[in-house]
Design an enzyme around this catalytic site. Structure first.
Site, PDB file in Angstrom:
ATOM      1  N   HIS A  95      -3.468 -25.863 -11.923  1.00 35.22           N
ATOM      2  CA  HIS A  95      -3.530 -27.302 -11.640  1.00 35.22           C
ATOM      3  C   HIS A  95      -2.938 -28.062 -12.809  1.00 35.22           C
ATOM      4  CE1 HIS A  95      -6.730 -28.849 -14.387  1.00 35.22           C
ATOM      5  NE2 HIS A  95      -7.110 -27.579 -14.389  1.00 35.22           N
ATOM      6  N   CYS A  96      -2.555 -29.309 -12.535  1.00 35.50           N
ATOM      7  CA  CYS A  96      -2.112 -30.207 -13.600  1.00 35.50           C
ATOM      8  C   CYS A  96      -3.080 -31.373 -13.641  1.00 35.50           C
ATOM      9  CB  CYS A  96      -0.679 -30.670 -13.350  1.00 35.50           C
ATOM     10  SG  CYS A  96      -0.445 -31.547 -11.795  1.00 35.50           S
ATOM     11  N   ALA A  97      -2.637 -32.514 -14.090  1.00 35.05           N
ATOM     12  CA  ALA A  97      -3.538 -33.650 -14.242  1.00 35.05           C
ATOM     13  C   ALA A  97      -4.002 -34.217 -12.909  1.00 35.05           C
ATOM     14  CB  ALA A  97      -2.858 -34.758 -15.055  1.00 35.05           C
TER      15      ALA A  97
END
Length: 701
Positions: free
Chosen positions: A25-27
Site C-alpha cells: 500500500h501507499c499513502a
C-alpha cells in the site's frame, strides 16, 4: 463498516489470497499484483463503503481508500492466507494474466514501491526538521553576526556562515553545548535523509525479489569510514586503482542521501542472486550467495553503478535547475500543472527522488514548493464542491473529508479520486490557479528545506514562508472561487442529477389512491395491455397498470422499438444502474406515452426526459437518448407539465429522431425505476416492443 469488514469485502472482490502475488500500500491506495485479472470483481469492490475508486494500472489493481488505507491494509494482513503477502516481493519469473506493463512503467513501479515503505519514517522525521526550521525563523535559538556583518538568526541546521572554517566549527560547538536537546532532535530529523541509500537498498531489493539486507549492505559499504577515507588520497576526487596491470579510476563520491545508486545496485542484485541460487547447492546458499553477491556488487557499484547513479540524479536536477535559473516562473508553473496528470499515473515518484537528492546534496529544493500549489488548488476545489453540493449528501461528505485530509495531511488522492476524476469538467478550474500559484511561488524564490507532504502544517518547511503562503492562497481560493462560480458538473451530469432527484420524490402524498379513477378518458386508451387487472378481483378500469399477481407489477413499453438490457446502454451511469434498474429501448417510433396512470414529477427544460410517480408506487424516469440534454430542447416537444395527472397511454412527449441522430447522439432510451430499492427486483424484457407489449416486471417486497 469497520476496517476489518472493509478488508474482508475487498479481499473477496480481489479473488482471495490465492489470486494475489504482491500486496502493498501507499499513502492512499492498496496496490495488488493479481495472478488473474479475470478473477477480480471491480464492480463489487467499488460498491464497498469507504472505497473511493478502483483502477487498473501497470499490471496492478489499485484500490483507493484515502487516509484509512493503512488500517484496512493491517486488517487484511490478519486474514487467512494473507500474513505472508504483506509487502511481499514479486518473482521476476512469475507472470500473471492480462497486459504486461512496459519497461518504463515497471521502472516507475519499482521506484514508487521502493519509496512507499519509507514514507512513514521520512515524513515523520521531516516534520521534526520543519519544526526546527520554523523555530529558527522566529529567532528561538538567538542571533549571531555572519560573514557579511549582518545580525541573523542562529541556524543549527546549516551551521554558522563565517569566512573562517575554524571559527565556524568552534561556533557550531558552542551551539551544540547551548542546545544539546535540539541537536539530538536535529539528528533524528536527518536520520532517514542521510541513511536513505541503505533503506532504499533494502526496500528495492525486497521489491525485486532479492535479499533485502544484502541490498542494504551494498550502499552501506560505500558510506563506511573505510571507503570515504579514499577522499584523503584522491586527486580531484579520483583514485587510480591498479587492476591486472591496468589503472581503473575510482570516483570517490559522498553517497550519503543518494537515491539512484542503491536502486541501480538492487536491479543488478536480483538477477545475480537468482543465478547464484541455481548454480550453488541449496545447503550452501546462506553463506555463499550473499558473500559472492557482495564481493561482486560492492566493487561494481563503487567503480560504475554509483557514479552513474549520482550523475543521473545530478543531470536531472541540473536540467531543471538551469531552466529555473533563467525562468523560475516557468518551472513552477509546469510542475504545478503537470502534477494533476502525473499523480494518477504514478509518474511523480521520479521527481520525489530528485527532491530528496536536492535536499541532501544542496540542503534545499526548488521543486517541492511549487508542487504545493497543485495540492492547494485541488484542496480549494473540493472545499468549493463541499460548499456547493447542498443537495448531494454523499458527495458533500466525500468532499469535506477529502479537504480535511488534504489541508492537514497534504494527501491529494482522496480529493483526486473522490471528486476530481468523477467531474472532469473541473480540470481547468484546478489547472489555472495551480499554474499561477506555482509560477508565483518559484518567481518569489521559495525553496523547501525538508521533504514533506504540502499541507497547512508543513508551510514552515518552505522559506520564505510568507511568500509561499501567497502562492498557496492564489491556488486555493482561485480553485474554490472557480467551482463556486462555474460549478463542478457538466451539462449532462447536471441534467442526470436533476432528473434523478426530481424523479425520486418521496412518497408523502398518502391521500392519493393506490389505483387510478374508475374510468380513464376516452382519448387515453392507447395502451390496452397496461389496463390489465390486479389479481382476479380487480377490473381493468380500476387499475390501468397490469399485474400477474399481487406481488408483481407489469408495465408496458412507453415507446415503440427494440428493448435491450440496461447494461448495453452506452453510458456508464445508466449501464451500471446507478439511477435505478430497468430496461432501454432503441426506438422506431417518436412518441413517448405513460405506461400507467400517475403523476408527472419532473419535466426537463430541454424536453429530453420525463419523471413519473405511478399510482402503483413505481417512480419512473424515461430518458430519450444519451447526452441529448446538449440539444437544449431542439427536436423535443413536451406535452405535459410537472404535477399533471396522466392516464395510461397519455402522450408525454414527442421527438424528432433525425435531429438527434444528425447531432451525433444515440437514440437509445433508458426506462428506469428510480426507487428500485423499495422493490424486491426489477427485470426488463428484450426484443421488439409495441406500446401494448410488456417492458418491465417489478416484484414487490
Amino acid at each position: 463498516m469497520n476496517n476489518s469488514q472493509i478488508g474482508e469485502s475487498i479481499l473477496e472482490g480481489l479473488g482471495g489470497p490465492e489470486n494475489i502475488s504482491h500486496f502493498t500500500h501507499c499513502a492512499t491506495r492498496l496496490r495488488v499484483t493479481p495472478q488473474s485479472n479475470a478473477a477480480i470483481d471491480k464492480t463489487k469492490i467499488e460498491k464497498i463503503p469507504g472505497v473511493l475508486s478502483i483502477i487498473e494500472q501497470s499490471g496492478q489493481t489499485q484500490v483507493v481508500l484515502g487516509d484509512k488505507v493503512e488500517g484496512v491494509y493491517n486488517e487484511m494482513l490478519k486474514l487467512p492466507g494473507m500474513s505472508n503477502l504483506g509487502g511481499g516481493t514479486v518473482d521476476a519469473n512469475t507472470e500473471h494474466e492480462g497486459n504486461k506493463p512496459g519497461i518504463l512503467t515497471r521502472v516507475f513501479d519499482v521506484l514508487s514501491d521502493s519509496f512507499r515503505p519509507l514514507l512513514w519514517a521520512l515524513l515523520g522525521t521531516s516534520m521534526i526538521l520543519t519544526l526546527i526550521v520554523f523555530l529558527q525563523q522566529f529567532g528561538f535559538f538567538g542571533q549571531y553576526t555572519d560573514l557579511t556583518g549582518q545580525v541573523v538568526n542562529i541556524d543549527i541546521v546549516n551551521g554558522p556562515r563565517l569566512s573562517d572554517p575554524e571559527a565556524a566549527a568552534a561556533m557550531l560547538n558552542e551551539w551544540r553545548a547551548a542546545f544539546p536537546f535540539w541537536f539530538i532532535l536535529l539528528a533524528a530529523s536527518l536520520s532517514v535523509l542521510q541513511f536513505m541509500p541503505i533503506m532504499i537498498g533494502a526496500t528495492a531489493a525486497k521489491r525485486l525479489g532479492a535479499n533485502m539486507w544484502v541490498g542494504a549492505a551494498i550502499p552501506a559499504a560505500l558510506m563506511t569510514g573505510t571507503f570515504q577515507g579514499f577522499q584523503d588520497i584522491a586527486v580531484d576526487g579520483v583514485v587510480q586503482v591498479p587492476f591486472f596491470g591496468l589503472e581503473i579510476p575510482l570516483y570517490v563520491f559522498n553517497y550519503t542521501g543518494q537515491i539512484f545508486p542503491p536502486l541501480f545496485a538492487a536491479a543488478l542484485l536480483a538477477p545475480l542472486e537468482r543465478f547464484l541460487k541455481k548454480v550453488i547447492p541449496t545447503m550452501l546458499h546462506m553463506v555463499f550467495v550473499p558473500m559472492i553477491s557482495v564481493m561482486i556488487l560492492v566493487p561494481l557499484t563503487a567503480f560504475v553503478v554509483g557514479p552513474i547513479g549520482i550523475r543521473f540524479a545530478l543531470g536531472i536536477s541540473d536540467v531543471i535547475g538551469n531552466v529555473n535559473e533563467v525562468a523560475p516562473w516557468l518551472v513552477g508553473g509546469l510542475i504545478a500543472g503537470l502534477y494533476l496528470f502525473m499523480v494518477p499515473l504514478g509518474l511523480h515518484w521520479p521527481l520525489n527522488a530528485v527532491m530528496i537528492n536536492n535536499l541532501q546534496t544542496m540542503g534545499t529544493d526548488f521543486i517541492q514548493s511549487p508542487m504545493g500549489a497543485y495540492n492547494f488548488a485541488v484542496f480549494g476545489l473540493v472545499t468549493g464542491v463541499a460548499i456547493r453540493a447542498k443537495n448531494n449528501k454523499e458527495l458533500r461528505q466525500t468532499a469535506t473529508g477529502a479537504a480535511a485530509s488534504g489541508l492537514l495531511g497534504g494527501i491529494s488522492e482522496p480529493s483526486l479520486y473522490g471528486v476530481v476524476l468523477r467531474y472532469k469538467r473541473v480540470f481547468p478550474l484546478i489547472l489555472v490557479p495551480a499554474i499561477i500559484g506555482g509560477a508565483t511561488i518559484s518567481a518569489l524564490g521559495v525553496k523547501s528545506y525538508a521533504f514533506a507532504f504540502t499541507s497547512l502544517l508543513s508551510i514552515p518547511a518552505m522559506q520564505p514562508s510568507a511568500l509561499y503562503a501567497i502562492g498557496l492562497a492564489i491556488a486555493f481560493f482561485g480553485a474554490m472561487a472557480g467551482v463556486l462560480i462555474f460549478g463542478y458538473e457538466s451539462k449532462t451530469q447536471r441534467a442526470e442529477s436533476d432528473a434523478a432527484r426530481t424523479a425520486a420524490v418521496s412518497t408523502t402524498d398518502t391521500t392519493e389512491s393506490a389505483v387510478a379513477p374508475a374510468a380513464a378518458p376516452a382519448a387515453s386508451v392507447a395502451a390496452p395491455a397496461a389496463a390489465a387487472t390486479v389479481g382476479a378481483a380487480t377490473s381493468a378500469a380500476a387499475a390501468p397498470w397490469a399485474s400477474d399477481s399481487e406481488t408483481e407489477i407489469v408495465l408496458s413499453a412507453p415507446l415503440e422499438g427494440r428493448a435491450i438490457p440496461l447494461s448495453e446502454v452506452p453510458d456508464p451511469i445508466f449501464a451500471a444502474a446507478k439511477l435505478g434498474k430497468g430496461a432501454a429501448i432503441e426506438p422506431t417510433g417518436n412518441t413517448v406515452v405513460a405506461p400507467a396512470a400517475g403523476k408527472v414529477t419532473a419535466t426537463m427544460s430541454s424536453g429530453h426526459a420525463v419523471g413519473l410517480k405511478l399510482d402503483s408506487g413505481v417512480e419512473l424516469l424515461i430518458h430519450v437518448g444519451i447526452d441529448t440534454v446538449n440539444l437544449a430542447g431542439k427536436g423535443f416537444d413536451v406535452k405535459v407539465e410537472k404535477g399533471q395527472q396522466v392516464a395510461a397511454g397519455d402522450v408525454l412527449l414527442t421527438f424528432d429522431p433525425a435531429i438527434i441522430t444528425e447531432a451525433g447522439y444515440p437514440l437509445v432510451t433508458p426506462v428506469l425505476v428510480t426507487n428500485t430499492v423499495k422493490f424486491e427486483d426489477v427485470t426488463g424484457e428484450v426484443g421488439p416492443v409495441a406500446l401494448s407489449d410488456t417492458l418491465l416486471k417489478i416484484t414487490t417486497k
